[in-house]
Design a protein around this motif. Sequence first.
Motif, short mmCIF file in Angstrom:
data_model
loop_
_atom_site.label_atom_id
_atom_site.label_comp_id
_atom_site.label_asym_id
_atom_site.label_seq_id
_atom_site.Cartn_x
_atom_site.Cartn_y
_atom_site.Cartn_z
N ILE A 102 0.84 -1.20 0.00
CA ILE A 102 0.00 0.00 0.00
C ILE A 102 0.87 1.25 0.00
CG2 ILE A 102 -1.60 1.36 1.43
CD1 ILE A 102 -2.87 -1.41 2.18
N THR A 103 1.94 1.22 0.76
CA THR A 103 2.84 2.37 0.82
C THR A 103 3.58 2.57 -0.49
OG1 THR A 103 3.13 2.06 3.16
CG2 THR A 103 4.81 3.36 2.05
N VAL A 104 4.09 1.50 -1.07
CA VAL A 104 4.79 1.61 -2.35
C VAL A 104 3.84 2.15 -3.41
CG1 VAL A 104 5.95 0.33 -4.19
CG2 VAL A 104 6.51 -0.14 -1.80
N ALA A 105 2.60 1.66 -3.39
CA ALA A 105 1.61 2.15 -4.36
C ALA A 105 1.33 3.64 -4.15
CB ALA A 105 0.31 1.33 -4.25
N ALA A 106 1.19 4.06 -2.91
CA ALA A 106 0.92 5.47 -2.62
C ALA A 106 2.09 6.34 -3.06
CB ALA A 106 0.63 5.66 -1.14
N LEU A 107 3.30 5.90 -2.81
CA LEU A 107 4.48 6.66 -3.24
C LEU A 107 4.56 6.72 -4.77
CD1 LEU A 107 7.16 5.34 -0.72
CD2 LEU A 107 6.16 7.63 -0.79
N THR A 108 4.19 5.63 -5.42
CA THR A 108 4.20 5.58 -6.88
C THR A 108 3.18 6.56 -7.45
OG1 THR A 108 4.91 3.28 -6.81
CG2 THR A 108 3.99 4.06 -8.89
N VAL A 109 2.00 6.62 -6.85
CA VAL A 109 0.98 7.56 -7.28
C VAL A 109 1.47 9.00 -7.09
CG1 VAL A 109 -1.32 8.48 -6.72
CG2 VAL A 109 -0.98 6.02 -6.95
N ALA A 110 2.10 9.27 -5.97
CA ALA A 110 2.62 10.61 -5.71
C ALA A 110 3.69 10.99 -6.74
CB ALA A 110 3.19 10.70 -4.30
N CYS A 111 4.56 10.05 -7.07
CA CYS A 111 5.59 10.31 -8.08
C CYS A 111 4.97 10.55 -9.45
CB CYS A 111 6.58 9.15 -8.15
SG CYS A 111 7.65 9.04 -6.70
N ASN A 112 3.98 9.76 -9.80
CA ASN A 112 3.29 9.95 -11.08
C ASN A 112 2.60 11.31 -11.13
OD1 ASN A 112 2.23 8.89 -13.70
ND2 ASN A 112 0.31 9.28 -12.64
N ASP A 113 1.93 11.69 -10.05
CA ASP A 113 1.26 12.99 -10.00
C ASP A 113 2.27 14.11 -10.22
OD1 ASP A 113 -1.10 11.67 -9.51
OD2 ASP A 113 -1.18 12.19 -7.38
N TYR A 114 3.43 14.01 -9.59
CA TYR A 114 4.48 15.01 -9.75
C TYR A 114 4.95 15.05 -11.20
CZ TYR A 114 8.94 17.41 -9.31
OH TYR A 114 9.98 18.28 -9.48
N PHE A 115 5.17 13.87 -11.79
CA PHE A 115 5.61 13.77 -13.18
C PHE A 115 4.60 14.41 -14.13
CE2 PHE A 115 5.66 11.25 -17.16
CZ PHE A 115 6.92 11.61 -17.62
N VAL A 116 3.33 14.10 -13.94
CA VAL A 116 2.28 14.66 -14.79
C VAL A 116 2.23 16.18 -14.63
CG1 VAL A 116 -0.24 14.77 -15.12
CG2 VAL A 116 0.91 12.56 -14.88
N GLU A 117 2.34 16.66 -13.43
CA GLU A 117 2.32 18.10 -13.17
C GLU A 117 3.49 18.79 -13.87
OE1 GLU A 117 0.64 21.51 -12.16
OE2 GLU A 117 -0.26 19.55 -11.75
N GLN A 118 4.66 18.17 -13.82
CA GLN A 118 5.83 18.75 -14.50
C GLN A 118 5.63 18.80 -16.01
OE1 GLN A 118 8.32 20.30 -12.77
NE2 GLN A 118 6.92 19.81 -11.11
N LEU A 119 5.03 17.75 -16.56
CA LEU A 119 4.75 17.74 -18.01
C LEU A 119 3.75 18.83 -18.39
CD1 LEU A 119 4.56 13.94 -18.88
CD2 LEU A 119 6.34 15.57 -19.51
N LYS A 120 2.75 19.04 -17.53
CA LYS A 120 1.76 20.08 -17.81
C LYS A 120 2.41 21.46 -17.79
CE LYS A 120 -2.35 17.71 -16.07
NZ LYS A 120 -3.35 17.66 -14.99
N LYS A 121 3.34 21.67 -16.87
CA LYS A 121 4.03 22.96 -16.79
C LYS A 121 4.88 23.22 -18.03
CE LYS A 121 4.31 23.35 -11.77
NZ LYS A 121 5.23 23.35 -10.62
N LYS A 122 5.39 22.15 -18.59
CA LYS A 122 6.22 22.28 -19.80
C LYS A 122 5.37 22.34 -21.07
CE LYS A 122 10.26 20.01 -17.87
NZ LYS A 122 11.17 18.88 -17.97
N GLY A 123 4.06 22.14 -20.91
CA GLY A 123 3.15 22.20 -22.06
C GLY A 123 3.18 21.00 -22.94
N LYS A 124 3.51 19.87 -22.39
CA LYS A 124 3.56 18.63 -23.20
C LYS A 124 2.34 17.79 -23.00
CE LYS A 124 8.52 18.39 -23.43
NZ LYS A 124 9.71 17.64 -23.23
#
Length: 99
Positions: free
Chosen positions: A77-99
């Motif tokens: 459960i913890t690994v999954a939660a950390l993975t979701v948090a990392c993915n959310d960060y990654f998606v947010e960074q892509l949105k900021k770059k306009g990709k």
Amino acid sequence: MPTLLEMAMDTMIRTFHRYSCKEGNRFELSKGELKLLLQRELTEFLSCREDPQLVDKIVQDLDANKDNEVDFNEFVITVAALTVACNDYFVEQLKKKGK
């Protein structure tokens, strides 16, 4: 040949048991075993965080049933939660770059 997802699942299982067999119940992580696992296996993730107490907080939060050990379900459960948090960060960074 196993798929990438199958290899990832195998890695999670093997990693958990590599640390859980060091002391006490070999099917659960003691707080010391969990802390060692987090420090060794999530080095990059933890190094970019500014909170020096982060590992201790994660250990405390992980022990859902408060038995001072973390079973495989709590670990996953913890690994999954950390993975979701990392993915959310990654998606947010892509949105900021306009990709």
